[in-house]
Motif scaffolding. Structure first.
Motif, PDB file in Angstrom:
ATOM      1  N   GLY A   1       0.816  -1.209   0.000  1.00 16.04           N
ATOM      2  CA  GLY A   1       0.000   0.000   0.000  1.00 16.04           C
ATOM      3  C   GLY A   1       0.847   1.256   0.000  1.00 16.04           C
ATOM      4  O   GLY A   1       1.634   1.488   0.935  1.00 16.04           O
ATOM      5  N   LEU A   2       0.688   2.082  -1.004  1.00 15.51           N
ATOM      6  CA  LEU A   2       1.475   3.309  -1.090  1.00 15.51           C
ATOM      7  C   LEU A   2       1.141   4.269   0.044  1.00 15.51           C
ATOM      8  O   LEU A   2       2.033   4.846   0.682  1.00 15.51           O
ATOM      9  CB  LEU A   2       1.229   3.987  -2.440  1.00 15.51           C
TER      10      LEU A   2
ATOM     11  N   ARG B   1      -1.405   1.299 -10.674  1.00 17.91           N
ATOM     12  CA  ARG B   1      -2.418   1.733 -11.623  1.00 17.91           C
ATOM     13  C   ARG B   1      -3.007   3.082 -11.210  1.00 17.91           C
ATOM     14  O   ARG B   1      -3.014   3.432 -10.039  1.00 17.91           O
ATOM     15  CB  ARG B   1      -3.571   0.705 -11.690  1.00 17.91           C
ATOM     16  N   SER B   2      -3.526   3.811 -12.184  1.00 16.65           N
ATOM     17  CA  SER B   2      -4.202   5.074 -11.915  1.00 16.65           C
ATOM     18  C   SER B   2      -5.392   4.841 -10.995  1.00 16.65           C
ATOM     19  O   SER B   2      -6.173   3.925 -11.193  1.00 16.65           O
ATOM     20  CB  SER B   2      -4.677   5.699 -13.236  1.00 16.65           C
ATOM     21  N   GLY B   3      -5.517   5.691  -9.974  1.00  7.46           N
ATOM     22  CA  GLY B   3      -6.641   5.606  -9.059  1.00  7.46           C
ATOM     23  C   GLY B   3      -6.503   4.527  -8.009  1.00  7.46           C
ATOM     24  O   GLY B   3      -7.409   4.293  -7.220  1.00  7.46           O
ATOM     25  N   SER B   4      -5.353   3.860  -7.965  1.00 10.46           N
ATOM     26  CA  SER B   4      -5.165   2.754  -7.032  1.00 10.46           C
ATOM     27  C   SER B   4      -4.107   3.113  -5.998  1.00 10.46           C
ATOM     28  O   SER B   4      -3.182   3.886  -6.265  1.00 10.46           O
ATOM     29  CB  SER B   4      -4.737   1.494  -7.789  1.00 10.46           C
ATOM     30  N   ASN B   5      -4.229   2.518  -4.819  1.00 10.79           N
ATOM     31  CA  ASN B   5      -3.220   2.649  -3.774  1.00 10.79           C
ATOM     32  C   ASN B   5      -2.302   1.442  -3.754  1.00 10.79           C
ATOM     33  O   ASN B   5      -1.373   1.382  -2.975  1.00 10.79           O
ATOM     34  CB  ASN B   5      -3.930   2.803  -2.418  1.00 10.79           C
ATOM     35  N   SER B   6      -2.539   0.492  -4.628  1.00 11.47           N
ATOM     36  CA  SER B   6      -1.903  -0.811  -4.511  1.00 11.47           C
ATOM     37  C   SER B   6      -0.783  -1.040  -5.513  1.00 11.47           C
ATOM     38  O   SER B   6      -0.868  -0.659  -6.671  1.00 11.47           O
ATOM     39  CB  SER B   6      -2.962  -1.905  -4.700  1.00 11.47           C
ATOM     40  N   ILE B   7       0.260  -1.722  -5.023  1.00  8.67           N
ATOM     41  CA  ILE B   7       1.274  -2.297  -5.900  1.00  8.67           C
ATOM     42  C   ILE B   7       0.741  -3.622  -6.415  1.00  8.67           C
ATOM     43  O   ILE B   7       0.198  -4.420  -5.652  1.00  8.67           O
ATOM     44  CB  ILE B   7       2.601  -2.539  -5.140  1.00  8.67           C
ATOM     45  N   GLU B   8       0.892  -3.877  -7.704  1.00  6.46           N
ATOM     46  CA  GLU B   8       0.358  -5.099  -8.290  1.00  6.46           C
ATOM     47  C   GLU B   8       1.439  -5.859  -9.040  1.00  6.46           C
ATOM     48  O   GLU B   8       2.495  -5.318  -9.356  1.00  6.46           O
ATOM     49  CB  GLU B   8      -0.791  -4.776  -9.244  1.00  6.46           C
TER      50      GLU B   8
END
Length: 255
Positions: free
Chosen positions: A124-125, A147-154
């Protein structure tokens, strides 16, 4: 190919191509058009795509309800109660993983204000940015795609990092939880990373509020048997509670 695998592949194609047809999917997946239509109808009900005449298209704006800023505000009081209960399972000098969920972000707030000495691994950023301000905490962020709009590293770029740390507890949430599918989420890329987290940690604690119970999403990252504890905010339905009892996974209801 099982239904979940088939639907994961359909979602992947929709995300890549924006639109897909029933005939195309039937040919690529080697199943009947009727099976594809049933999959698409089910996935539309889950909010994963939009049905069109003869096929499906990506949900407009990727379904804004799934954007982190929106999700972070929903069911906040329930998430705070769950986070307070989950905090009690953390001990000094542990290494823990916090996923990028909004519920784990609430848990991170308790950790930030504590005096515990911990190593925190997170995807989580927002979580990493907040926790780095506490000098008692060693914060490690998992590498990957944002990703845009995301708080997550994937993705699995951070896979090698997870192999190098000894994780005591993984705290994770999910988009949905039910007896047959376990913990599920809508992002195939995030699910890949969460599976690695579950495999790495000695113990997995699921933090799931009542809005997600007895629902399902596209891809499973942990079965109920894979977790050691569920922390939630309300009593489960009789059927789901019976399943937890049968699998001997305890439930902590945060009041």
């Amino acid at each position: 190919m099982f239904a979940n695998q088939r639907r994961s592949e359909i979602l992947h194609r929709v995300q890549e191509q924006k639109t897909v047809s029933v005939n195309e999917l039937s040919e690529k997946l080697n199943v009947s058009a009727a099976t594809v239509r049933a999959d698409l109808n089910s996935m539309e009900k889950q909010g994963l795509l939009t049905r069109t005449h003869g096929g499906a298209m990506m949900k407009e704006k990727d379904d804004i309800d799934k954007k982190y800023a929106v999700r972070e505000k929903k069911h906040r009081s329930e998430k705070q109660r769950i986070a307070a209960a989950a905090f009690e399972y953390i001990e000094d000098d542990q290494c823990i993983i916090l996923d990028a969920s909004t519920t784990c972000f609430e848990l991170a707030k308790f950790i930030k204000e504590s005096t515990k000495r911990l190593t925190i691994v997170t995807s989580g950023l927002t979580t990493a940015t907040m926790l780095k301000e506490n000098p008692n905490l060693t914060v490690i962020i998992i590498g990957g795609i944002v990703r845009s709009g995301s708080n997550s590293i994937e993705g699995l770029i951070g896979h090698e990092l997870l192999k190098k740390v000894n994780v005591d507890i993984l705290f994770t949430s999910a988009y949905a939880l039910n007896a047959s599918d376990g913990l599920t989420d809508f992002s195939l890329y995030e699910v890949e990373l969460k599976r690695e987290m579950v495999a790495t940690a000695r113990k997995t604690i699921a933090l799931v509020d009542n809005s997600k119970i007895d629902k399902s999403s596209i891809a499973t990252f942990a079965k109920i048997e894979d977790i050691e504890l569920l922390v939630t905010d309300q009593a489960l339905s009789p059927d789901l509670a019976a399943y937890f009892s049968a699998t001997k996974v305890p439930i902590d209801i945060a009041n």
